[in-house]
Structure formats: structure tokens, C-alpha cells
Write a protein that holds these residues in place. Structure first.
Motif, mmCIF file in Angstrom:
data_model
loop_
_atom_site.group_PDB
_atom_site.id
_atom_site.type_symbol
_atom_site.label_atom_id
_atom_site.label_comp_id
_atom_site.label_asym_id
_atom_site.label_seq_id
_atom_site.Cartn_x
_atom_site.Cartn_y
_atom_site.Cartn_z
ATOM 1 N N THR A 2 0.851 -1.195 0.000
ATOM 2 C CA THR A 2 0.000 0.000 0.000
ATOM 3 C C THR A 2 0.881 1.237 0.000
ATOM 4 N N TRP A 3 0.497 2.218 -0.842
ATOM 5 C CA TRP A 3 1.142 3.528 -0.831
ATOM 6 C C TRP A 3 0.104 4.572 -0.447
ATOM 7 N N VAL A 4 0.583 5.694 -0.006
ATOM 8 C CA VAL A 4 -0.303 6.830 0.262
ATOM 9 C C VAL A 4 0.098 7.954 -0.682
ATOM 10 N N HIS A 5 -0.868 8.418 -1.492
ATOM 11 C CA HIS A 5 -0.618 9.495 -2.457
ATOM 12 C C HIS A 5 -1.372 10.754 -2.049
ATOM 13 N N ARG A 6 -0.677 11.873 -2.205
ATOM 14 C CA ARG A 6 -1.330 13.185 -2.052
ATOM 15 C C ARG A 6 -1.441 13.764 -3.472
ATOM 16 N N LEU A 7 -2.667 14.080 -3.908
ATOM 17 C CA LEU A 7 -2.900 14.466 -5.307
ATOM 18 C C LEU A 7 -3.489 15.870 -5.429
ATOM 19 N N ARG A 8 -3.146 16.515 -6.547
ATOM 20 C CA ARG A 8 -3.829 17.739 -6.952
ATOM 21 C C ARG A 8 -4.065 17.678 -8.462
ATOM 22 N N SER A 9 -5.042 18.421 -8.903
ATOM 23 C CA SER A 9 -5.472 18.302 -10.310
ATOM 24 C C SER A 9 -5.108 19.551 -11.102
ATOM 25 N N LEU A 10 -5.046 19.358 -12.430
ATOM 26 C CA LEU A 10 -4.771 20.471 -13.341
ATOM 27 C C LEU A 10 -5.392 20.118 -14.698
ATOM 28 N N ALA A 11 -6.114 21.048 -15.294
ATOM 29 C CA ALA A 11 -6.704 20.847 -16.628
ATOM 30 C C ALA A 11 -6.107 21.881 -17.581
ATOM 31 N N LEU A 12 -5.408 21.392 -18.616
ATOM 32 C CA LEU A 12 -4.847 22.297 -19.627
ATOM 33 C C LEU A 12 -5.908 22.562 -20.694
ATOM 34 N N THR A 13 -6.065 23.817 -21.053
ATOM 35 C CA THR A 13 -7.122 24.208 -22.006
ATOM 36 C C THR A 13 -6.513 24.713 -23.300
ATOM 37 N N ASP A 14 -7.346 24.692 -24.339
ATOM 38 C CA ASP A 14 -6.902 25.236 -25.623
ATOM 39 C C ASP A 14 -7.165 26.733 -25.657
ATOM 40 N N SER A 15 -6.939 27.332 -26.820
ATOM 41 C CA SER A 15 -7.108 28.780 -26.951
ATOM 42 C C SER A 15 -8.547 29.219 -26.726
ATOM 43 N N ALA A 16 -9.462 28.269 -26.923
ATOM 44 C CA ALA A 16 -10.876 28.610 -26.724
ATOM 45 C C ALA A 16 -11.303 28.389 -25.270
ATOM 46 N N GLY A 17 -10.368 27.892 -24.426
ATOM 47 C CA GLY A 17 -10.690 27.675 -23.017
ATOM 48 C C GLY A 17 -11.290 26.327 -22.729
ATOM 49 N N LYS A 18 -11.278 25.435 -23.724
ATOM 50 C CA LYS A 18 -11.824 24.113 -23.506
ATOM 51 C C LYS A 18 -10.719 23.162 -23.045
ATOM 52 N N PRO A 19 -11.020 22.235 -22.112
ATOM 53 C CA PRO A 19 -10.005 21.277 -21.649
ATOM 54 C C PRO A 19 -9.536 20.409 -22.785
ATOM 55 N N GLU A 20 -8.208 20.278 -22.884
ATOM 56 C CA GLU A 20 -7.678 19.396 -23.916
ATOM 57 C C GLU A 20 -6.718 18.366 -23.331
ATOM 58 N N LEU A 21 -6.328 18.542 -22.035
ATOM 59 C CA LEU A 21 -5.419 17.593 -21.399
ATOM 60 C C LEU A 21 -5.674 17.615 -19.885
ATOM 61 N N LEU A 22 -5.797 16.415 -19.314
ATOM 62 C CA LEU A 22 -6.002 16.286 -17.862
ATOM 63 C C LEU A 22 -4.683 15.909 -17.201
ATOM 64 N N VAL A 23 -4.387 16.562 -16.103
ATOM 65 C CA VAL A 23 -3.113 16.333 -15.408
ATOM 66 C C VAL A 23 -3.390 15.977 -13.939
ATOM 67 N N LEU A 24 -2.765 14.888 -13.474
ATOM 68 C CA LEU A 24 -2.741 14.538 -12.038
ATOM 69 C C LEU A 24 -1.311 14.668 -11.541
ATOM 70 N N ILE A 25 -1.133 15.433 -10.488
ATOM 71 C CA ILE A 25 0.196 15.609 -9.889
ATOM 72 C C ILE A 25 0.181 14.868 -8.546
ATOM 73 N N LEU A 26 1.095 13.910 -8.379
ATOM 74 C CA LEU A 26 1.118 13.041 -7.203
ATOM 75 C C LEU A 26 2.400 13.258 -6.395
ATOM 76 N N SER A 27 2.280 13.207 -5.109
ATOM 77 C CA SER A 27 3.462 13.150 -4.240
ATOM 78 C C SER A 27 3.294 11.961 -3.300
ATOM 79 N N ASP A 28 4.433 11.309 -2.980
ATOM 80 C CA ASP A 28 4.399 10.112 -2.136
ATOM 81 C C ASP A 28 4.310 10.528 -0.659
ATOM 82 N N ALA A 29 3.176 10.228 -0.038
ATOM 83 C CA ALA A 29 2.959 10.595 1.374
ATOM 84 C C ALA A 29 3.000 9.367 2.265
ATOM 85 N N THR A 30 3.613 8.279 1.763
ATOM 86 C CA THR A 30 3.599 7.017 2.526
ATOM 87 C C THR A 30 4.326 7.162 3.863
ATOM 88 N N GLU A 31 5.524 7.744 3.836
ATOM 89 C CA GLU A 31 6.272 7.900 5.089
ATOM 90 C C GLU A 31 5.554 8.841 6.038
#
Length: 498
Positions: free
Chosen positions: A107-136
Motif C-alpha cells: 500500500t502507498w499513500v498518495h497526495r494528489l492535486r489536479s490540473l486541466a490544460l485548455t486550448d485557446s478557446a478555453g476548452k479542456p484538452e489535457l487532464l493532469v494529475l500531480i502526485l506526491s508520495d505521502a507514505t512515510e
């Protein structure tokens, strides 16, 4: 390939190059939740070497990895982080436990935050998950949690940002009688752990500064009414990146009850000590200094309390014999008590009185003391001595007394000599036993000489030898000695029938 598509692919390759070396894990996905790419840190946080291990999309990821919140509640598919990002939700600090379905022991423990990259029209074109290891971090927090809950010392933790309690251990609940719901979420104003604190202003100031609160006494209000005396102290600490204050307590209520009971006991002792008509003295067992005396003692000796208290028994010198004084305290040191010891007491002015002393060991304000109780027997002893003297006088020639009267007079005399000599009847010669038997019959020396056909001087010598062996000094004492041992009872009854 169109220019727009080419530019988009170029941007993605540049983005991948930028984030590939980051220590934080990064997962990129399409808007339809298809997993496109993950850097080495993200793969390592899942125990993988290849992106294929994550699955093609969120559904496959959920088949391979079970996610739970820290409260042990499992996540449904729509609550998985990629699903939440795809639904347009933004989050910055989600903590989940990640367990491979193929290996439930890891088992690992992850701390996550989200980010959505948009195109010039402001529509989401890429989903990003940023993870850090919080197991310790989670492991350390879990150890703290276990230690905090298992610690028998009562404790609560409040968050400094809003001064609300976020943790309480079983020790605090048992000490106060609160249940967990009555504590968690309440503020320090509702449940005041600094109630009537001896330095409350300092404690409140330190709480506001997030600084250590020194130990101090306080009164904790109980849910069923009343309060409990405690020692409280505060120690600042960080929990989940939040500044908190750990309050720990020591229950002083048992000590307060013991002190109250001791005080009440000492008050009762003091009252009875003062009011008792029997002369009583208390002295320190270590140095034999007088701690207290009652009115009866001062009345019988003529001393005032100022002349006695604080001085040693030897210094006052009211025990007539130094040897008797030494023996008295030697017995107390060895046995802790004594009962009915004769002692001559010198009053102020040097008059000597006869007393019977009893003593015991007591503890007064954590000091070992001796309690001496004295009874004045001067008049009684004088009367006994006068009675014995009269009996001795009339028993010089007891030949004309009846046997019954001799025994009564001898018994009256015996109160002055209660201890029997250590001599057995068989230690006497046959002739001495004959002489003793005739003495017990009330015969005078001349009558004994006639009965035994001995010369009067021989009888007198036998009588003196009997007295010496029995350690007595008179016919009455010899009769008592024999009567106490049941000797010659048959002869007396035969010669003195009722």
C-alpha cells in the motif's frame, strides 16, 4: 497533418520533456480519461516500470488499483481522481491509499492535486494529475495516532487556526466522563481545559502565540456536574501541516481526596487529643522532641505547653529514671508500641508521681511520632502499699486465721507482685515441700516443728530456704505462690470443710 494538430503534439512533447524529470509524479490523460503518459516518479509510486501497468483508462486503472480514503472508505469509480478531473472538478490536497489488487500487502499513500490544460478557446484538452508520495508521512502519522490513543495520560489536541479540538484519547474521556462526540469539533471556549487555571492569562497568551504552556493547576468541569482538579500543560505541534496544541493532563483528584481525608482525620485526632481527660503527649520518634501535649498532661505535671513543645524528653527530664526513659524508647523503637509500663514521672517542682504508660507509633503530617498515654496511679498504689503493709503485719502470726481468710489476705497482697517467680515445685526438696504444705495450711513454725518432729531452728531454716527459692519474703506470698499453681488444694479442702 494539420498545422494545429502538429502544434498540439509539439506542445505535448515539450510538456513531457519538462515534467519527466520532476520528483513529483505526473499522469497525463485525455478528456475521455484515456491515460496518455506518466513520468518515472508516477510509475515508481505505483510500483511499475511501464505505463501499461496503469491501464488504458480510469476503468482499467480501478481494476488494477483499489483506492481508499484515510478513513478506510473505498472510492467508487466516479470518485477516482481522473474521473473527478474529467468532470471538471479541481482539487489541491486529496489523500488516498493505493493498493494493487494483485498484491493486497502493498500500500502507498498518495497526495494528489489536479490540473486541466485548455486550448485557446478555453476548452479542456489535457487532464493532469500531480502526485506526491505521502507514505512515510502517513506511517509517521499512524504511529503518532496509535501512540496518542494508547497513552494512558489524558490528552486532547486543538487546531490553532480555529481553536477546535480535532483529537482526544481514551485517557481524557475516562478522566472526565465525556464521550468523543462531546469533544471533537468543540472549541476551547465550549470545553475550557484552562478553567480556573492558576496562571490562566499566561496560558491564554501562550495559546494565542502557539507557544509552550507551562504546567499549572486547573479545574476541569465534568459533563455530569462538578469539577476535577488537574495539572494541565500545552505543547505546540504540527499535524497535517496545521499548527496545533497538544494539551496533556495529570489527574490530581485522588491526591486531593487523600489530602482531604488526611486533613479530616488529623482534625478529628486533634479534637479528641485535646478533649481527652487522660494525660497524653506526642513526641518525634527520631529526636524525641515534644510535638504536642494536651491539657490533662499539663494539669498533671504542672508544665505549660511553651515549656514542653520543641524540647526533647531528655531535656525536660520529667521521667524520673534515665534508665527507664532509655528502656521506654528502646522498646518503642523495636516493637512500635508498649502497654501498661510502670513509670515514675517528675512534676514541675520535682514531686514524683506513679504512672502507668501505654504508647503507640503514629504518623502526623508525614512524621513518625510516638503517642504516650499516662494514667496517674499514685493514690491507688499508696493505698495498695498501705493494705499490703497491714496484711504483712497481721500475717506475722497467722496460726489463728482460718485457711479461707489466709487465702483472701494473700490474694489481696498479690496485686503488688503480679509476676510469678521462675521456680518449679520440683525444685524444692521433699522436706521443703512438706514445710510449704504446712505453711499453706496456716501452721506457725512451732506447729510445723511439732508436726514434722523437727527442732524449731531447723523449721526456721527450711522456711528461709523456701522463701529464697520462691523469691518471696513472707508466709502470705508463699501461700499465693502455691495457690497460683494449684498446690495443696486437696489438703486445704480436707482440713477446712464447708
Amino acid at each position: 497533418m494539420s498545422q494545429a494538430v502538429l502544434a498540439q503534439e509539439t506542445n505535448r512533447r515539450q510538456l513531457q520533456q519538462i515534467i519527466s524529470g520532476l520528483s513529483d509524479g505526473v499522469i497525463l490523460a485525455e478528456v475521455d480519461q484515456s491515460i496518455l503518459w506518466a513520468n518515472e516518479a508516477a510509475l515508481a509510486m505505483h510500483g511499475l516500470d511501464d505505463i501499461a501497468g496503469l491501464g488504458a483508462n480510469t476503468a482499467e486503472y480501478a481494476e488494477r488499483f483499489a483506492l481508499r480514503y484515510r478513513n478506510n472508505h473505498p472510492l467508487a469509480l466516479e470518485a477516482y481522481p481522473l474521473s473527478r478531473v474529467a468532470n471538471g472538478e479541481a482539487f489541491s490536497d486529496v489523500i488516498v491509499e493505493v493498493t494493487p489488487t494483485a498484491d493486497a500487502d502493498r500500500t502507498w499513500v498518495h497526495r494528489l492535486r489536479s490540473l486541466a490544460l485548455t486550448d485557446s478557446a478555453g476548452k479542456p484538452e489535457l487532464l493532469v494529475l500531480i502526485l506526491s508520495d505521502a507514505t512515510e508521512w502517513a506511517s509517521a502519522e499512524q504511529r503518532f495516532e496509535k501512540t496518542f490513543n494508547a497513552n494512558p495520560a489524558p490528552a486532547v489536541i486543538c487546531r490553532l487556526s480555529d481553536l477546535r479540538y480535532i483529537k482526544v484519547n481514551q485517557g481524557f474521556l475516562e478522566m472526565t466522563g465525556h464521550n468523543r462526540d462531546q469533544v471533537i469539533g468543540r472549541s476551547v471556549y465550549e470545553l475550557d481545559v484552562l478553567e480556573q487555571a492558576e496562571r490562566k492569562e499566561l496560558a491564554i497568551q501562550r495559546l494565542g502565540e502557539g507557544a509552550t504552556i507551562p504546567q499549572m493547576q486547573a479545574e476541569l468541569k465534568l459533563p455530569e456536574g462538578g469539577s476535577k482538579l488537574v495539572i494541565v500543560a500545552g505543547q505546540p505541534l504540527d499535524m497535517n501541516d496545521e499548527e496545533c496544541m497538544l494539551f496533556s493532563f495529570t489527574d490530581l483528584e485522588p491526591r486531593r481526596k487523600a489530602e482531604t481525608a488526611l486533613r479530616q482525620s488529623e482534625e478529628r485526632f486533634a479534637k479528641s487529643f485535646r478533649l481527652t481527660p487522660v494525660p497524653t503527649l506526642v513526641c518525634d520518634a527520631g529526636n524525641q522532641q515534644v510535638v504536642d501535649v494536651n491539657d490533662a498532661f499539663m494539669s498533671i505535671t504542672g508544665y505549660t505547653s511553651e515549656e514542653l513543645i520543641g524540647k526533647s524528653i531528655t531535656e525536660i527530664n520529667f521521667i524520673d529514671s534515665s534508665e527507664a526513659c532509655t528502656q521506654l524508647f528502646a522498646t518503642l523503637e523495636k516493637a512500635g508500641n508498649l502497654d501498661g509500663q510502670d513509670l515514675k514521672i517528675r512534676k514541675k517542682g520535682n514531686e514524683v508521681i506513679d504512672c502507668v504508660v501505654s504508647a503507640d507509633t503514629v504518623s502526623i503530617q508525614d512524621t513518625t511520632c510516638y503517642l504516650l498515654v499516662m494514667m496517674n496511679i499514685t493514690e491507688r498504689k499508696r493505698s495498695e502499699l498501705e493494705l499490703v503493709s497491714a496484711i504483712e503485719e497481721v500475717m506475722k502470726d497467722a496460726s489463728w486465721f482460718s485457711q479461707t481468710l489466709i487465702e483472701k489476705l494473700a490474694n489481696a497482697k498479690s496485686v503488688n507482685s503480679p509476676n510469678l517467680p521462675n521456680i518449679a515445685f520440683t525444685d524444692l526438696t521433699a522436706r521443703e515441700r512438706d514445710v510449704l504444705g504446712l505453711i499453706c495450711e496456716g501452721l506457725a513454725d512451732k506447729e510445723i516443728a511439732s508436726r514434722l518432729k523437727l527442732a524449731p531452728n531447723t523449721v526456721r531454716n527450711h522456711v528461709a530456704t523456701v522463701y529464697s527459692k520462691l523469691n518471696v519474703h513472707s508466709r502470705s506470698a508463699a501461700i499465693v505462690w502455691a495457690r497460683e499453681r494449684g498446690l495443696f488444694a486437696g489438703e486445704r479442702r480436707a482440713k477446712n470443710p464447708k
